[in-house]
Design an enzyme around this catalytic site. Structure first.
Site, short mmCIF file in Angstrom:
data_model
loop_
_atom_site.label_atom_id
_atom_site.label_comp_id
_atom_site.label_asym_id
_atom_site.label_seq_id
_atom_site.Cartn_x
_atom_site.Cartn_y
_atom_site.Cartn_z
N ASN A 10 0.87 -1.17 0.00
CA ASN A 10 0.00 0.00 0.00
C ASN A 10 0.91 1.22 0.00
O ASN A 10 1.50 1.55 1.02
CB ASN A 10 -0.89 -0.01 1.25
CG ASN A 10 -1.71 1.27 1.38
OD1 ASN A 10 -1.76 2.09 0.45
ND2 ASN A 10 -2.36 1.45 2.53
N TRP A 11 1.01 1.84 -1.18
CA TRP A 11 1.94 2.98 -1.30
C TRP A 11 1.41 4.26 -0.67
O TRP A 11 2.12 5.24 -0.57
CB TRP A 11 2.26 3.23 -2.78
CG TRP A 11 3.26 2.27 -3.35
CD1 TRP A 11 3.91 1.25 -2.70
CD2 TRP A 11 3.74 2.24 -4.71
NE1 TRP A 11 4.76 0.61 -3.56
CE2 TRP A 11 4.67 1.19 -4.80
CE3 TRP A 11 3.46 3.00 -5.85
CZ2 TRP A 11 5.34 0.88 -5.99
CZ3 TRP A 11 4.12 2.69 -7.04
CH2 TRP A 11 5.04 1.64 -7.10
N LYS A 12 0.11 4.26 -0.30
CA LYS A 12 -0.50 5.48 0.27
C LYS A 12 -0.24 6.64 -0.69
O LYS A 12 -0.28 6.45 -1.90
CB LYS A 12 0.03 5.71 1.69
CG LYS A 12 -0.11 4.43 2.54
CD LYS A 12 0.09 4.64 4.00
CE LYS A 12 -0.13 3.32 4.73
NZ LYS A 12 -0.01 3.46 6.18
N HIS A 96 -9.41 1.26 4.72
CA HIS A 96 -8.15 1.46 5.44
C HIS A 96 -8.38 2.42 6.61
O HIS A 96 -9.17 3.35 6.51
CB HIS A 96 -7.08 2.01 4.49
CG HIS A 96 -5.72 1.99 5.09
ND1 HIS A 96 -5.29 2.97 5.96
CD2 HIS A 96 -4.72 1.08 5.00
CE1 HIS A 96 -4.05 2.65 6.35
NE2 HIS A 96 -3.69 1.53 5.80
N GLU A 98 -6.75 4.82 7.67
CA GLU A 98 -6.54 6.24 7.36
C GLU A 98 -7.77 6.83 6.68
O GLU A 98 -8.09 8.01 6.87
CB GLU A 98 -5.28 6.42 6.49
CG GLU A 98 -4.03 6.23 7.34
CD GLU A 98 -2.84 5.63 6.62
OE1 GLU A 98 -2.79 5.65 5.38
OE2 GLU A 98 -1.94 5.11 7.32
N GLU A 168 -5.12 -4.60 10.71
CA GLU A 168 -4.10 -3.56 10.89
C GLU A 168 -4.40 -2.80 12.17
O GLU A 168 -5.21 -1.85 12.16
CB GLU A 168 -4.12 -2.59 9.70
CG GLU A 168 -3.83 -3.23 8.36
CD GLU A 168 -3.24 -2.22 7.37
OE1 GLU A 168 -2.15 -2.50 6.86
OE2 GLU A 168 -3.85 -1.16 7.14
N GLY A 174 2.76 2.72 10.74
CA GLY A 174 3.71 3.83 10.58
C GLY A 174 4.43 4.21 11.86
O GLY A 174 5.06 5.26 11.94
N SER A 214 3.66 -1.73 10.31
CA SER A 214 5.11 -1.78 10.51
C SER A 214 5.71 -3.15 10.17
O SER A 214 6.61 -3.62 10.87
CB SER A 214 5.49 -1.35 11.93
OG SER A 214 5.11 0.00 12.15
N GLY A 235 3.06 -0.86 4.21
CA GLY A 235 3.10 0.56 3.86
C GLY A 235 4.53 0.99 3.56
O GLY A 235 5.09 0.66 2.51
N GLY A 236 5.14 1.70 4.49
CA GLY A 236 6.46 2.31 4.30
C GLY A 236 7.50 1.41 3.66
O GLY A 236 8.20 1.83 2.73
P1 13P Z 1 3.21 0.74 7.60
O1 13P Z 1 3.75 -0.55 7.02
O2 13P Z 1 3.91 1.95 7.05
O3 13P Z 1 3.13 0.70 9.09
O4 13P Z 1 1.70 0.86 7.06
C1 13P Z 1 0.83 -0.19 7.24
C2 13P Z 1 -0.40 0.07 6.47
O5 13P Z 1 -1.18 0.92 6.83
C3 13P Z 1 -0.62 -0.70 5.24
O6 13P Z 1 -1.90 -0.51 4.75
#
Ligand code: 13P
Length: 252
Positions: A10-12, A96, A98, A168, A174, A214, A235-236
């Site tokens: 998930n590149w956000k 998600h 967010e 999640e 994050g 994470s 994510g990251g």
């Molecule tokens: P991180 O891997 O950056 O913690 O993000 C997780 C996430 O929200 C994937 O959708």
């Protein structure tokens, strides 16, 4: 039958189309021939065309990070499932945290989106997870149960087959703080039990439940070795081709 794991990026809100193309140029050779796990990358909407072009004929599927449930109409800023399919998407992230936190996503809109994604033949990745305050107040089970029951409402056992859930915990996203494999497994068992009530035991046994929050190259193997964890939503650490490859190739 063992569930094939899905490792999804998930590149956000990161990367331009040009940067997406550069990612795939480096990433695809690193995972060429990898078939143990299914791989998907979910870039921002405007990068989907570039990502689909770059990943054509490879072992990497492309997904979106959100969608709208209506087929078409006066819905400024929204993207339909038909548009995603036409653009070459196979997967879509729904609900998600967010989007729940910042963009008004609710259990009800998640349910509408999930039904529309299934009707369109997309593989939905439905996100659930508790806030830190909820965990500390002992509400984790209630929250996961509520989010899961509402997401699955009105969906039959047969239709449910493509559904993937991502657990999640919001406090792990994050933050560099991960749930332990045991904590994740416990949450996954609860989600699977709810799926069994909604869709029956065979469908629940086939349901893939990913962990997100994470996930990094150095903790991926411990998490992915847990039988209840059917993959990762990253994510990251998915933004860099080498680091995402190490996660895809956990334990290798
Ligand atoms: P991180 O891997 O950056 O913690 O993000 C997780 C996430 O929200 C994937 O959708």
């Amino acid at each position: 039958m063992p569930r094939k794991k899905l490792i999804a990026a998930n590149w956000k809100m990161y990367k331009t189309p040009e940067q997406a193309t550069a990612f795939f140029r480096d990433f695809l050779p690193l995972v060429a021939g990898h078939s143990r796990d299914e791989i998907a990358v979910c870039p921002p909407f405007v990068d989907i065309a570039a990502a689909v072009t770059a990943a054509k004929g490879s072992n990497v599927g492309i997904g979106a990070q959100d969608m709208f449930w209506e087929k078409e109409g006066a819905f400024t800023g929204q993207i339909s499932t038909a548009m995603l399919r036409a653009a070459g998407c196979t997967h879509v992230i729904i609900g998600h945290s967010e989007r729940r936190q910042f963009f008004g996503e609710t259990d009800d809109t998640v349910n509408k989106k999930l039904k529309a994604a299934l009707a369109a033949g997309l593989t939905p990745i439905v996100c659930v997870g508790e806030l830190l305050q909820e965990r500390e107040a002992g509400l984790t089970e209630d929250v996961l149960r509520r989010q899961t029951v509402n997401a699955f409402r009105g969906i039959g056992a047969v239709e449910s087959a493509p559904i993937t859930v991502a657990y999640e915990p919001v406090w792990a996203i994050g933050t560099g703080r991960t749930a332990t494999p045991q904590m994740a497994a416990e949450a996954h068992r609860l989600i699977r039990a709810e799926a069994a009530k909604a869709f029956g035991e065979p469908a629940a046994q086939a349901l893939r439940i990913l962990y997100g929050g994470s996930v990094k190259p150095d903790n991926a193997t411990a998490l992915m070795s847990e039988l209840e964890i059917d993959g990762a939503l990253v994510g990251g650490a998915s933004l860099d081709p080498k680091s995402f490859t190490s996660i895809v190739k956990w334990g290798m």
